[in-house]
Enzyme design. Structure first.
Site, PDB file in Angstrom:
ATOM      1  N   LEU A  73       0.827  -1.197   0.000  1.00 39.10           N
ATOM      2  CA  LEU A  73       0.000   0.000   0.000  1.00 39.10           C
ATOM      3  C   LEU A  73       0.870   1.259   0.000  1.00 39.10           C
ATOM      4  CD1 LEU A  73      -2.575  -1.383   2.593  1.00 39.10           C
ATOM      5  CD2 LEU A  73      -2.983  -0.997   0.143  1.00 39.10           C
ATOM      6  N   PRO A  74       0.277   2.435  -0.236  1.00 43.99           N
ATOM      7  CA  PRO A  74       1.099   3.648  -0.427  1.00 43.99           C
ATOM      8  C   PRO A  74       1.922   4.067   0.781  1.00 43.99           C
ATOM      9  CG  PRO A  74      -1.094   3.976  -1.340  1.00 43.99           C
ATOM     10  CD  PRO A  74      -1.136   2.685  -0.587  1.00 43.99           C
ATOM     11  N   LYS A 179      14.392   0.746   4.196  1.00 42.46           N
ATOM     12  CA  LYS A 179      13.780   1.123   2.920  1.00 42.46           C
ATOM     13  C   LYS A 179      13.863   2.621   2.693  1.00 42.46           C
ATOM     14  CE  LYS A 179      11.116   1.194  -0.745  1.00 42.46           C
ATOM     15  NZ  LYS A 179      11.521   0.695  -2.069  1.00 42.46           N
ATOM     16  N   LYS A 248       8.056  11.049  -0.199  1.00 36.56           N
ATOM     17  CA  LYS A 248       7.529  10.529   1.065  1.00 36.56           C
ATOM     18  C   LYS A 248       8.588   9.733   1.814  1.00 36.56           C
ATOM     19  CE  LYS A 248       5.556   6.721   1.091  1.00 36.56           C
ATOM     20  NZ  LYS A 248       5.923   5.294   1.338  1.00 36.56           N
TER      21      LYS A 248
END
Length: 307
Positions: A73-74, A179, A248
């Site tokens: 998911l985002p 990540k 992000k």
């Protein structure tokens, strides 16, 4: 006489650019799948072409039909919403089941979600990926994993079916930390590479040849190998990864730096540049559009010289 161990039932939530090919790899490895996406048609269409797959109406239904649920998911906020909604995973997952989050999520939100799951006896592993769409399609993803040894071993057959390398970095949230740091480094590399090519172009050097030199020299990177010729010099600017998602992830890394009290002035400046690029290129822009933004701000096209 040998006893065949049955495979766990797998749920998969988030069937976009990355999720659909990842779910396909799991189906090809013989796992049964319960599928859900916020766009119902994606789950329905995928369930028709994959063996032993069903489309579900909501995350709760996925949870009821799964031993392990995978999310792609985002961000961590969306993962948390999928878990806590009235028809979310908490309404369907049984004690002893496990959530495997492969999204690029904020570590602090991952911890919040894990606490909620733990209250119902549900385990969690974070395993974000590197490798982009092509890696998902070819089962060549690299997984950065956080979680207990027992839980990581439990999900390892899934990770092996979807990727080529699994790195267990530590406890829960360690994968999500790795990540965002990986993507911060990638973004800074793209920044330095495009600016360097602009300098050379202004002095008559050919960015195509410059990239070839970089690929044989110390300036070599994933960006020079897979992005400059393929996405920028070709004028395609079509990497499926979104610029806003890279921004992000850079923001998450900046948050981690702030939490630890470490000063990272170069990365902080890079983050501001990416904020400007995202605002200029607009929602949905490819990460490749950062190079186009550099071209626009310097009035210099990173194109091959005519000979």
């Amino acid at each position: 006489m040998t006893t065949q161990i049955s495979k766990p039932r797998i749920g998969f939530i988030g069937l976009g650019v990355m999720g659909a090919p990842m779910a396909t790899c799991l189906a090809n490895a013989g796992f049964s799948l319960a599928l859900y996406d916020v766009s119902p048609l994606l789950a329905e269409e995928l369930s028709l072409v994959l063996p032993d797959a069903m489309a579900c109406r909501n995350p709760a239904e996925v949870g009821r039909n799964s031993d392990i649920v995978v999310t792609m998911l985002p961000n961590g906020r969306v993962v948390n919403q999928v878990v806590t909604a009235e028809d979310g995973l908490l309404a369907g997952m049984a004690p002893g089941s496990l959530l495997l989050d492969t999204s690029s999520s904020e570590p602090w939100l991952t911890r919040e979600t894990a606490v909620l799951l733990e209250k119902q006896g549900i385990e969690m592993v974070d395993a974000p990926v590197s490798g982009a769409q092509w890696g998902a399609q070819s089962a060549e993803l690299v997984f950065m994993v956080g979680g207990s040894e027992r839980n990581v071993e439990r999900v390892r057959p899934l990770l092996d079916a979807m990727g080529r390398a699994v790195f267990h970095l530590g406890d829960l949230t360690c994968g999500h930390m790795m990540k965002c740091i990986n993507n911060l480094i990638t973004a800074m590399t793209l920044t330095a590479t495009t600016e360097g090519l602009v300098i050379g172009k202004r002095h008559g050097l050919d960015p195509s040849v410059m990239t070839d030199v970089l690929n044989e020299s110390t300036g070599m990177s994933w960006i020079t190998h897979t992005h400059i010729h393929q996405r920028v010099i070709s004028r395609r600017f079509d990497d499926p990864f979104k610029l806003e998602l890279m921004l992000k992830d850079m923001g998450i890394a900046m948050g981690l730096a702030e939490q630890s009290g470490v000063e990272v002035p170069a990365s902080r400046l890079g983050h501001k540049l990416w904020e400007q690029a995202s605002a200029a290129m607009g929602p949905g822009a490819s990460v490749s559009e950062f190079a186009r933004w550099v071209e626009q701000t310097t009035d210099t096209a990173i194109t091959a010289n005519s000979h």
